[in-house]
Design a protein around this motif. Structure first.
Motif, PDB file in Angstrom:
ATOM      1  N   ILE A   1       0.849  -1.193   0.000  1.00 54.50           N
ATOM      2  CA  ILE A   1       0.000   0.000   0.000  1.00 54.50           C
ATOM      3  C   ILE A   1       0.883   1.240   0.000  1.00 54.50           C
ATOM      4  O   ILE A   1       0.662   2.183  -0.772  1.00 54.50           O
ATOM      5  N   LYS A   2       1.911   1.234   0.828  1.00 54.45           N
ATOM      6  CA  LYS A   2       2.836   2.372   0.879  1.00 54.45           C
ATOM      7  C   LYS A   2       3.530   2.578  -0.463  1.00 54.45           C
ATOM      8  O   LYS A   2       3.761   3.711  -0.879  1.00 54.45           O
ATOM      9  N   GLU A   3       3.859   1.478  -1.126  1.00 55.39           N
ATOM     10  CA  GLU A   3       4.505   1.595  -2.433  1.00 55.39           C
ATOM     11  C   GLU A   3       3.560   2.215  -3.458  1.00 55.39           C
ATOM     12  O   GLU A   3       3.980   3.049  -4.273  1.00 55.39           O
ATOM     13  N   TRP A   4       2.296   1.819  -3.440  1.00 52.40           N
ATOM     14  CA  TRP A   4       1.311   2.410  -4.362  1.00 52.40           C
ATOM     15  C   TRP A   4       1.154   3.900  -4.077  1.00 52.40           C
ATOM     16  O   TRP A   4       1.085   4.722  -5.002  1.00 52.40           O
ATOM     17  N   ILE A   5       1.110   4.263  -2.801  1.00 53.02           N
ATOM     18  CA  ILE A   5       0.975   5.682  -2.435  1.00 53.02           C
ATOM     19  C   ILE A   5       2.214   6.459  -2.872  1.00 53.02           C
ATOM     20  O   ILE A   5       2.100   7.560  -3.419  1.00 53.02           O
ATOM     21  N   ARG A   6       3.378   5.887  -2.666  1.00 55.94           N
ATOM     22  CA  ARG A   6       4.608   6.567  -3.066  1.00 55.94           C
ATOM     23  C   ARG A   6       4.629   6.812  -4.571  1.00 55.94           C
ATOM     24  O   ARG A   6       5.000   7.887  -5.031  1.00 55.94           O
ATOM     25  N   LYS A   7       4.214   5.836  -5.350  1.00 57.76           N
ATOM     26  CA  LYS A   7       4.170   6.006  -6.804  1.00 57.76           C
ATOM     27  C   LYS A   7       3.121   7.050  -7.199  1.00 57.76           C
ATOM     28  O   LYS A   7       3.341   7.848  -8.121  1.00 57.76           O
ATOM     29  N   ALA A   8       1.993   7.056  -6.506  1.00 55.71           N
ATOM     30  CA  ALA A   8       0.966   8.073  -6.771  1.00 55.71           C
ATOM     31  C   ALA A   8       1.511   9.466  -6.450  1.00 55.71           C
ATOM     32  O   ALA A   8       1.281  10.421  -7.201  1.00 55.71           O
TER      33      ALA A   8
ATOM     34  N   SER B   1      -3.683   5.512  -6.721  1.00 57.14           N
ATOM     35  CA  SER B   1      -4.370   5.747  -5.445  1.00 57.14           C
ATOM     36  C   SER B   1      -5.559   4.806  -5.289  1.00 57.14           C
ATOM     37  O   SER B   1      -5.761   4.214  -4.219  1.00 57.14           O
ATOM     38  N   LEU B   2      -6.360   4.666  -6.346  1.00 59.15           N
ATOM     39  CA  LEU B   2      -7.517   3.771  -6.283  1.00 59.15           C
ATOM     40  C   LEU B   2      -7.070   2.318  -6.081  1.00 59.15           C
ATOM     41  O   LEU B   2      -7.685   1.571  -5.314  1.00 59.15           O
ATOM     42  N   LYS B   3      -6.005   1.928  -6.726  1.00 58.02           N
ATOM     43  CA  LYS B   3      -5.491   0.569  -6.553  1.00 58.02           C
ATOM     44  C   LYS B   3      -4.961   0.374  -5.131  1.00 58.02           C
ATOM     45  O   LYS B   3      -5.175  -0.687  -4.525  1.00 58.02           O
TER      46      LYS B   3
ATOM     47  N   ILE C   1      -6.248  -2.421  -2.451  1.00 57.80           N
ATOM     48  CA  ILE C   1      -5.348  -3.326  -1.745  1.00 57.80           C
ATOM     49  C   ILE C   1      -5.604  -3.245  -0.247  1.00 57.80           C
ATOM     50  O   ILE C   1      -5.687  -4.265   0.438  1.00 57.80           O
ATOM     51  N   LYS C   2      -5.742  -2.025   0.253  1.00 57.04           N
ATOM     52  CA  LYS C   2      -6.035  -1.846   1.681  1.00 57.04           C
ATOM     53  C   LYS C   2      -7.304  -2.599   2.071  1.00 57.04           C
ATOM     54  O   LYS C   2      -7.394  -3.177   3.151  1.00 57.04           O
ATOM     55  N   ASN C   3      -8.277  -2.609   1.194  1.00 57.25           N
ATOM     56  CA  ASN C   3      -9.569  -3.242   1.476  1.00 57.25           C
ATOM     57  C   ASN C   3      -9.658  -4.666   0.925  1.00 57.25           C
ATOM     58  O   ASN C   3     -10.746  -5.232   0.848  1.00 57.25           O
ATOM     59  N   GLN C   4      -8.513  -5.217   0.526  1.00 58.01           N
ATOM     60  CA  GLN C   4      -8.414  -6.604   0.047  1.00 58.01           C
ATOM     61  C   GLN C   4      -9.365  -6.888  -1.112  1.00 58.01           C
ATOM     62  O   GLN C   4      -9.988  -7.932  -1.193  1.00 58.01           O
TER      63      GLN C   4
ATOM     64  N   THR D   1     -12.871   4.247 -14.908  1.00 51.85           N
ATOM     65  CA  THR D   1     -14.271   3.863 -14.699  1.00 51.85           C
ATOM     66  C   THR D   1     -14.360   2.467 -14.086  1.00 51.85           C
ATOM     67  O   THR D   1     -15.108   2.238 -13.134  1.00 51.85           O
ATOM     68  N   TYR D   2     -13.614   1.533 -14.617  1.00 54.79           N
ATOM     69  CA  TYR D   2     -13.567   0.176 -14.070  1.00 54.79           C
ATOM     70  C   TYR D   2     -13.140   0.202 -12.600  1.00 54.79           C
ATOM     71  O   TYR D   2     -13.759  -0.437 -11.746  1.00 54.79           O
ATOM     72  N   LEU D   3     -12.081   0.953 -12.305  1.00 52.40           N
ATOM     73  CA  LEU D   3     -11.596   1.027 -10.930  1.00 52.40           C
ATOM     74  C   LEU D   3     -12.621   1.678 -10.001  1.00 52.40           C
ATOM     75  O   LEU D   3     -12.822   1.221  -8.877  1.00 52.40           O
TER      76      LEU D   3
END
Length: 131
Positions: A6-13, A49-51, A55-58, A68-70
């Motif tokens: 999750i931290k990695e996704w946030i860092r990339k965002a 961020s949406l991804k 991930i946080k919510n499994q 739109t899909y996300l």
């Protein structure tokens, strides 16, 4: 997925959002040439961020750039990101079509700045949710 992911996704965002801010600041004289790139990095910030939120919510998702899909997947968790929906089709254009030659529907500065503002709000919403 682990919290580290999750931290990695946030860092990339965050990297994409910072890239957008740098482009907006540094390109004042030639901004019209960078609207698609500003929009692209804004879209990438939103996508990551949406991804991260999923991930946080499994919640599982397929590899995609489709906002739109996300959003449809995220809506099953809650509606905190629904403010993005009215910009989803524009964001999807920034993600793929606008990145290559032959796309002649140039993006306006207003569209690029709107994408940036949405990205900033999405990342802030995600960070508040994780607090």
């Amino acid at each position: 997925m682990t919290a580290n992911n999750i931290k990695e996704w946030i860092r990339k965002a965050e990297e994409d959002l910072i890239s957008t801010e740098v482009l907006l600041e540094a390109s004042k004289d030639r901004i019209e040439f960078l609207t698609s790139t500003i929009g692209f990095h804004s879209q990438q910030c939103i996508e990551k961020s949406l991804k991260g939120y999923m991930i946080k919510n499994q919640k599982e998702f397929r590899k995609t750039h489709d906002i739109t899909y996300l959003l449809n997947l995220v809506k099953n968790i809650g509606e905190k990101f629904e403010f993005v929906r009215d910009k989803a089709s524009l964001l999807n254009e920034f993600a793929v079509v606008g990145r290559y030659p032959g796309y002649y529907n140039e993006f306006t500065l207003r569209e690029a700045k709107d994408a940036y503002e949405v990205a900033k709000k999405v990342l802030l919403t995600l960070k508040e949710d994780l607090s």
